[in-house]
Design a protein around this motif. Structure first.
Motif, PDB file in Angstrom:
ATOM      1  N   UNK A 152      69.708 -19.204 112.558  1.00  0.00           N
ATOM      2  CA  UNK A 152      69.150 -17.950 112.043  1.00  0.00           C
ATOM      3  C   UNK A 152      68.171 -17.265 112.992  1.00  0.00           C
ATOM      4  N   UNK A 153      67.548 -18.025 113.904  1.00  0.00           N
ATOM      5  CA  UNK A 153      66.576 -17.412 114.806  1.00  0.00           C
ATOM      6  C   UNK A 153      67.196 -16.938 116.114  1.00  0.00           C
ATOM      7  N   UNK A 154      68.528 -17.029 116.240  1.00  0.00           N
ATOM      8  CA  UNK A 154      69.189 -16.531 117.447  1.00  0.00           C
ATOM      9  C   UNK A 154      69.035 -15.014 117.504  1.00  0.00           C
ATOM     10  N   UNK A 155      68.700 -14.491 118.688  1.00  0.00           N
ATOM     11  CA  UNK A 155      68.463 -13.054 118.847  1.00  0.00           C
ATOM     12  C   UNK A 155      69.567 -12.419 119.667  1.00  0.00           C
ATOM     13  N   UNK A 198      79.443 -19.918 113.327  1.00  0.00           N
ATOM     14  CA  UNK A 198      79.217 -18.480 113.388  1.00  0.00           C
ATOM     15  C   UNK A 198      78.573 -17.899 112.123  1.00  0.00           C
ATOM     16  N   UNK A 199      78.922 -18.359 110.905  1.00  0.00           N
ATOM     17  CA  UNK A 199      78.274 -17.766 109.724  1.00  0.00           C
ATOM     18  C   UNK A 199      76.760 -17.940 109.694  1.00  0.00           C
ATOM     19  N   UNK A 200      76.221 -18.926 110.422  1.00  0.00           N
ATOM     20  CA  UNK A 200      74.772 -19.112 110.455  1.00  0.00           C
ATOM     21  C   UNK A 200      74.069 -18.048 111.275  1.00  0.00           C
ATOM     22  N   UNK A 244      77.193 -21.323 102.094  1.00  0.00           N
ATOM     23  CA  UNK A 244      76.483 -20.268 101.387  1.00  0.00           C
ATOM     24  C   UNK A 244      75.277 -19.776 102.170  1.00  0.00           C
ATOM     25  N   UNK A 245      75.132 -20.266 103.389  1.00  0.00           N
ATOM     26  CA  UNK A 245      74.010 -19.815 104.209  1.00  0.00           C
ATOM     27  C   UNK A 245      74.300 -18.450 104.824  1.00  0.00           C
ATOM     28  N   UNK A 246      75.548 -18.064 104.908  1.00  0.00           N
ATOM     29  CA  UNK A 246      75.894 -16.798 105.523  1.00  0.00           C
ATOM     30  C   UNK A 246      77.398 -16.627 105.531  1.00  0.00           C
TER      31      UNK A 246
END
Length: 486
Positions: A152-155, A198-200, A244-246
């Motif tokens: 989630x913190x990937x920019x 990838x969904x994360x 369900x995270x993304x």
């Protein structure tokens, strides 16, 4: 030739006979090809020669690999969908072996630019000025693979790049590509880039990949750089109904040319082959014990008590085999002082009783249904007993085992367990009618070691107990006592 891995960071050295200038490269007849053309040509060459296309990939020959090959031949970027532990990352990394072993690059280019196809203004100017005297370097295929675990913190800066304030301060303008610090994707230009899970990746970050997949250019801070990237983009993901995270945003899914579903080994033999290939065993594990563990993994995967959406990773069976081998080595170490009847130390050979420990050590690898809380070890123990009984029937069904049941008649008992040596167990059973046939059925050879023979005896005793022909009790000291009727 060196190979770049996390544990062996060797940078391969190019052969001395490779061309060193652009003129020599042209004289050698080198032709520029895109990455997808390169992968297509090399895959077709392996098909024609009969060489293995994806060595080390087990269980996908008739299902997943044909779809991957069709995608590569079509020049499609692809996303692999499947539950955890189905070898998605292993398969993606295997694609790198289809690249040319060495490819020419302009030295110092962070984009791995081809001497015949420079991208940035600086490289084009350098090539125009030097002409055929342009020096070239060579990049090994192991350096042409990039990978990012989506978090989630990937920019956008991590993946695509960002403006370098130091270069701006030096007087360069935003329109100059030299002001950009390129991210992982452009730095893998002329290679294969993989995004795991990838969904994360946050949905707003996934948007940054849209241009990479379709227009093949990149945008940084609103400035559009017309740098036609040349790469194969591959992603892995768990099915949307589990994660369900993304999710993968619809426009991004639309830009992948192929969506390929992976799966767990379809039959027992493939499960066994995977364990044999991947497990790092510190002790000998007989085939019948490995088969028990393979059947155990499949039983856990199919159990209604286990969440089917999460899956049971292939790493479960691999770790089980390694745990059983560790238990055998522990027994050999603890019994080293006692020695055997021949005066040699106890050899480390696993027995079926060593598998009991995996029910507690591996329960964290399994996600159970919410109603099974507190019963995890009980469920795994039941499934392990079921797998042992199935293996027993598969190998020893129809065999006369009355010689083993006769051992415990008239109140006699046989003790085995984690700290019972092979010599002690064999001394208790003595000469058993039918043991030779058991050893033959279990493929332990005509002259098995005492430890292998002990493993066979324990397997028979446990099988007789599970088929209700022999009683069993576990003492407070951890020893297992077989005796009486089941």
């Amino acid at each position: 030739m060196g190979r770049v891995t996390a544990s062996n960071p060797v940078i391969p050295v190019p052969p001395a006979d490779l061309p060193g200038t652009l003129g020599a490269l042209r004289a050698a007849g080198h032709q520029y090809r895109t990455v997808k053309q390169e992968l297509r040509d090399n895959l077709l060459a392996r098909m024609r020669s009969g060489e293995a296309r994806f060595p080390g990939i087990v269980g996908y020959d008739d299902s997943v690999l044909p779809e991957v090959e069709r995608a590569l031949l079509a020049g499609h970027d692809m996303v692999l969908l499947g539950e955890r532990g189905q070898g998605k990352t292993r398969l993606i990394r295997a694609l790198g072996a289809l690249l040319d072993e060495w490819t020419p690059v302009i030295p110092g280019s962070v984009l791995n630019e081809h001497p015949l196809h420079p991208l940035t203004p600086a490289s084009r100017a350098q090539a125009a000025e030097a002409g055929d005297d342009l020096p070239i370097g060579w990049l090994h295929r192991s350096m042409r693979y990039g990978e990012k675990l989506a978090t989630p913190d990937t920019s956008v800066g991590d993946l695509i790049g960002d403006v370098d304030p130091i270069r701006i301060a030096q007087g360069r303008t935003l329109g100059d590509p030299e002001t950009i610090h390129f991210g992982l994707v452009p730095r893998t230009n002329r290679g294969i880039f993989a995004v795991n899970e990838l969904p994360d990746l946050a949905e707003r970050i996934q948007v940054a990949l849209l241009n990479v997949l379709e227009e093949r250019d990149i945008q940084v801070r609103g400035y559009q750089l017309r740098l036609p990237l040349d790469l194969l983009l591959v992603a892995s993901a768990n099915p949307d109904d589990y994660t369900n995270r993304g999710r993968i945003i619809t426009p991004l899914k639309d830009r992948f040319g192929a969506e390929i579903r992976t799966h767990y080994p379809l039959d027992l033999e493939l499960e066994l082959a995977l364990i044999r290939q991947e497990a790092d065993l510190v002790a000998a594990v007989p085939e019948h014990v490995l088969e028990v563990l393979a059947r155990f993994a499949r039983a856990v995967r199919e159990s209604p008590s286990v969440d089917p959406r999460s899956g049971v990773s292939a790493r479960f069976a691999i770790a089980a085999a390694e745990t059983v081998a560790g238990a055998a080595l522990r027994r050999a170490g603890l019994l080293a002082g006692a020695g055997t009847a021949e005066g040699r130390p106890e050899a480390a050979v696993a027995r079926v009783g060593d598998a009991v420990s995996v029910t507690s050590t591996l329960r964290g690898k399994v996600e159970f249904e919410s109603g099974e809380e507190g019963r995890e070890i009980e469920i795994l123990a039941h499934l392990l007993r079921t797998a042992t009984a199935e293996t027993f029937r598969a190998h020893l069904a129809g065999l006369d085992l009355s010689g083993f049941t006769a051992l415990v008649e008239d109140g006699a008992a046989i003790e085995t367990g984690e700290l019972v040596s092979a010599a002690e167990l064999l001394r208790q059973v003595g000469t058993v009618p039918g043991l030779a046939k058991v050893l033959d059925r279990l493929d332990l050879g005509d002259a098995p070691s005492p430890e292998e023979a002990a493993a066979a005896v324990e397997f028979v005793l446990e099988g007789l107990h599970l088929t209700r022909r022999l009683g069993k009790d576990v003492t407070d000291s951890g020893r297992t006592v077989y005796g009486g009727r089941g």
